[in-house]
Design a protein around this motif. Sequence first.
Motif, PDB file in Angstrom:
ATOM      1  N   GLY A  27     -69.344   0.086  13.257  1.00  0.00           N
ATOM      2  CA  GLY A  27     -69.165   1.392  12.641  1.00  0.00           C
ATOM      3  C   GLY A  27     -69.813   2.551  13.383  1.00  0.00           C
ATOM      4  O   GLY A  27     -69.129   3.535  13.716  1.00  0.00           O
ATOM      5  N   PRO A  28     -71.119   2.506  13.683  1.00  0.00           N
ATOM      6  CA  PRO A  28     -71.759   3.621  14.382  1.00  0.00           C
ATOM      7  C   PRO A  28     -71.170   3.867  15.772  1.00  0.00           C
ATOM      8  O   PRO A  28     -71.019   5.012  16.189  1.00  0.00           O
ATOM      9  N   VAL A  29     -70.827   2.787  16.480  1.00  0.00           N
ATOM     10  CA  VAL A  29     -70.223   2.942  17.813  1.00  0.00           C
ATOM     11  C   VAL A  29     -68.838   3.570  17.693  1.00  0.00           C
ATOM     12  O   VAL A  29     -68.481   4.471  18.461  1.00  0.00           O
ATOM     13  N   ARG A  74     -67.731   5.545  15.364  1.00  0.00           N
ATOM     14  CA  ARG A  74     -67.821   6.963  14.998  1.00  0.00           C
ATOM     15  C   ARG A  74     -68.266   7.815  16.186  1.00  0.00           C
ATOM     16  O   ARG A  74     -67.797   8.942  16.360  1.00  0.00           O
ATOM     17  N   THR A  75     -69.164   7.287  17.009  1.00  0.00           N
ATOM     18  CA  THR A  75     -69.585   8.022  18.204  1.00  0.00           C
ATOM     19  C   THR A  75     -68.416   8.215  19.163  1.00  0.00           C
ATOM     20  O   THR A  75     -68.197   9.316  19.689  1.00  0.00           O
TER      21      THR A  75
END
Length: 344
Positions: free
Chosen positions: A193-195, A197-198
């Motif tokens: 998820g964080p990757v 979104r980045t």
Amino acid sequence: MLPVFLVTFPFFALIAAGYGAARARILPLDAIPGLNTFVLYFALPCMLLRFGAGTPIGQLLDGSVALVWGICALAVVAGVVAFTRNARVGWNDAAFGALVAAFPNTGFMGVPLLVAILGAQAAGPIIITIAFDLVVTSSLCIALSRLDGAGGAGRHGAMLAARKALRGILVNPMPWSILLGVLLSAAHWPLPGPVERTIAMLADAASPVALFTIGAVLARSALLAREHDASAAVAEAMGATGRMGAAKALKAPWSDVLPVVAVKLLAHPLLVWVLGLGAIALGLPLSQPALVTIVLVAALPSASNVSMLAERFGADNGRIARIILWTTVIAFPSFPLAVSALRG
């Protein structure tokens, strides 16, 4: 026609905004390489990775698209080199003229524009054309540009240029982002998820910054050419040495510019269309939507990064910049016409 124009207008408006900002020196010319670096090494690779990972693997490995596009690209390179070489235009300038005729502005402009017009299914064929042009078309034209030397020296220069082009491919993040996207699509692996979104944030920045940068690069080329001509005129008034420099700095005649512009915006898409129809008639599994996509890719203006390559290899960058500028200006009305004709 009007709905297509309403979609394409913001893309060309951002190019015009970048051009105006650089011409007015609101955007310092020294800042343009930084914008290029951001787009080429961060935003655009993330866009290609996201599209690649979200595209079915069958579309990314469509051999029919690669075959039609590859044959047309090589035909354009061969044709432009053959008819542009003359007393003024040697192998170096002819090769980069061929590259600017065969290499559309797919990364900076084509990916967001065509996905907006045709939908997400256009991403697969677009990525195939980018990969071919980055790996094959660019490398071939760089190798051809080194053939100005006589005999073995020319062949040796071509081999050195081919190795240099290969190194350029290896350090270019775009082919690697395409490959990673293909692998993620084949394995059906979602990004954390964080990757994700980045990557999405950087990908969303690619289109506006890239389009603005195209305009700024075109303006910088025009400003530098004008300053070069002015300094050459001063040198000419100072004597014979100045006259030699001035002669070298003269603008390329329109006969060395307009035919390449016509090839890029007219002959290239027509060739892709005719060869694609022939491939379908022969039974190749080339879908109509994929054919429309690659024809529209061919109808895009020339890639702005060819100007930087021409400068690096000592070609007539003024001629290349003028070709890029005029293909971009003329594409403002011609590209919506091509879209309307193919979707009509």
